[in-house]
Write a protein that holds these residues in place. Structure first.
Motif, short mmCIF file in Angstrom:
data_model
loop_
_atom_site.label_atom_id
_atom_site.label_comp_id
_atom_site.label_asym_id
_atom_site.label_seq_id
_atom_site.Cartn_x
_atom_site.Cartn_y
_atom_site.Cartn_z
N ALA A 200 0.75 -0.61 -0.10
CA ALA A 200 0.04 -0.11 -0.05
C ALA A 200 0.89 0.98 0.14
O ALA A 200 0.26 1.62 -0.51
CB ALA A 200 -0.76 0.20 1.11
N ARG A 201 2.02 1.33 0.92
CA ARG A 201 2.46 2.45 0.95
C ARG A 201 3.83 3.06 -0.51
O ARG A 201 3.80 3.84 -0.97
CB ARG A 201 4.19 1.60 1.83
CG ARG A 201 4.89 2.99 1.98
CD ARG A 201 6.23 2.77 3.21
NE ARG A 201 5.30 2.79 4.76
CZ ARG A 201 5.33 1.14 5.17
NH1 ARG A 201 6.06 0.55 4.25
NH2 ARG A 201 4.65 0.90 6.18
N ALA A 202 3.93 1.17 -0.92
CA ALA A 202 4.20 1.91 -2.54
C ALA A 202 3.83 2.31 -3.51
O ALA A 202 3.92 2.40 -4.68
CB ALA A 202 4.79 0.44 -2.92
N ALA A 203 2.08 1.85 -3.87
CA ALA A 203 0.92 2.26 -4.43
C ALA A 203 0.73 3.77 -3.76
O ALA A 203 0.05 4.59 -4.46
CB ALA A 203 -0.08 1.75 -4.19
N GLY A 204 1.12 4.64 -2.10
CA GLY A 204 1.27 5.80 -2.23
C GLY A 204 -0.17 5.96 -1.26
O GLY A 204 -1.35 7.01 -1.33
N TYR A 205 -0.25 4.68 -0.96
CA TYR A 205 -2.11 5.01 -0.73
C TYR A 205 -1.95 4.14 0.68
O TYR A 205 -0.62 3.77 0.78
CB TYR A 205 -3.01 3.78 -1.02
CG TYR A 205 -3.88 4.66 -2.34
CD1 TYR A 205 -4.27 5.75 -2.20
CD2 TYR A 205 -3.36 4.04 -3.28
CE1 TYR A 205 -4.34 6.39 -3.73
CE2 TYR A 205 -3.30 4.42 -4.77
CZ TYR A 205 -4.21 5.84 -4.53
OH TYR A 205 -4.38 6.21 -6.11
N SER A 206 -3.08 4.44 1.98
CA SER A 206 -3.06 3.41 3.36
C SER A 206 -3.53 2.39 3.00
O SER A 206 -4.68 2.11 1.89
CB SER A 206 -4.22 5.06 4.27
OG SER A 206 -5.68 3.99 3.47
N VAL A 207 -3.40 1.60 3.72
CA VAL A 207 -4.04 -0.31 3.69
C VAL A 207 -5.22 0.50 3.59
O VAL A 207 -5.53 -0.56 2.58
CB VAL A 207 -3.43 -0.72 5.09
CG1 VAL A 207 -4.03 -1.92 4.62
CG2 VAL A 207 -2.17 -1.14 5.21
N GLN A 208 -6.75 0.54 4.75
CA GLN A 208 -7.79 0.39 4.11
C GLN A 208 -7.88 1.24 2.35
O GLN A 208 -9.13 0.14 2.16
CB GLN A 208 -8.38 1.60 5.54
CG GLN A 208 -8.02 1.01 6.35
CD GLN A 208 -7.13 1.35 7.31
OE1 GLN A 208 -6.07 2.22 6.43
NE2 GLN A 208 -6.55 0.83 8.10
#
Length: 277
Positions: A200-208
């Protein structure tokens, strides 16, 4: 690439007004169909260039970001424009009682190569269909019918001159690019211990938020996606390396042996050992 998948509907064709018959993407080779194809098709050219010869239309060139809507039974031939260049062509074939009605509505878009302004969205929906069909369950068939209808509507919408301004917090292209980054990370490291938080971090988003976007795009959770990828890779290993041990396959795909055996049987209905024989 999404290897060719044939949808087996277990006699649901009589119930579904619109259904997928096959879906996939690959480096396209020369293909000649003098009698056309049995189903209607949407073809998406992702990279490279290709040539379509369609009866009554002459020679049409597909370049990256273009689409072709081809009705069933139309004689055609297609091949890469250059022998030294990979032509990545995505496709989905569909049929059903509603298919003819939809194609009639989209008649002005058929048998011609069209630029697709919303190509990334169409490709994302194609990937979503592929992953859904790969689940091979009755619920997947019903859901794939809905998504096939959505894909056709999106193709029609993309050709509409007037567009409403986007109001999403994250533009479609941005979210799609982020998901592609995440999917590439998964494919590059599927055999390692992948934490959802890191993906998720690699995509730039929070996990949720990442989890929600992923399910919306692919129809399955990131964890299910990774498991499916590992299962397909395990089958490839058994086919590529006859005699390879179950323990070695489990190690190569990054799974504990007993868990691998349990998930393999749940996925394919047989144990890895029985399959390898």
């Amino acid at each position: 690439m999404m290897p060719f998948l044939l949808a087996e509907f277990a006699n649901l064709e009589q119930l579904l007004p619109l259904y997928v018959t096959c879906v996939g993407s690959h480096a396209q080779k020369h293909l000649d169909r003098p009698d056309g194809y049995t189903g209607h098709q949407i073809l998406l050219s992702r990279s490279g260039k290709g040539v379509f010869r369609i009866e009554g239309r002459g020679e049409l060139k597909m370049t990256p970001g273009t689409m072709l809507l081809l009705p069933a039974g139309v004689p055609h031939e297609y091949y890469p424009d250059r022998s030294d260049e990979i032509w990545d062509l995505g496709f989905v074939a569909f049929d059903g009682s509603a298919a003819a009605l939809l194609l009639n509505q989209m008649n002005h878009l058929t048998t011609t190569v069209l630029p697709a302004p919303n190509f990334d969205d169409l490709w994302s929906q194609l990937e979503s269909l592929w992953h859904l069909i790969s689940l091979n369950g009755e619920q997947a068939y019903w859901e794939s019918s809905k998504r096939m209808y959505s894909l056709l509507l999106s193709a029609l919408e993309g050709q509409t001159a007037a567009k409403r301004p986007a109001t999403n917090v994250y533009p479609a292209g941005q979210s799609n690019a982020a998901l592609q980054t995440a999917v590439k990370l998964i494919h590059d490291h599927y055999n390692e211990r992948l934490l959802l938080a890191n993906v998720a971090r690699a995509a730039g988003y929070s996990v949720q938020h990442f989890h929600r976007l992923f399910v919306e795009s692919f129809g399955i959770t990131p964890q299910q996606y990774i498991l499916q990828l590992r299962m397909r890779r395990s089958v490839q290993l058994f086919e590529e390396q006859p005699g390879i041990s179950v323990e070695k396959v489990a190690e190569l795909i990054g799974m504990e042996t007993s868990y691998f055996i349990r998930m393999f049987k749940r996925t394919y209905g047989t144990t890895p050992k029985q399959y390898s024989k």
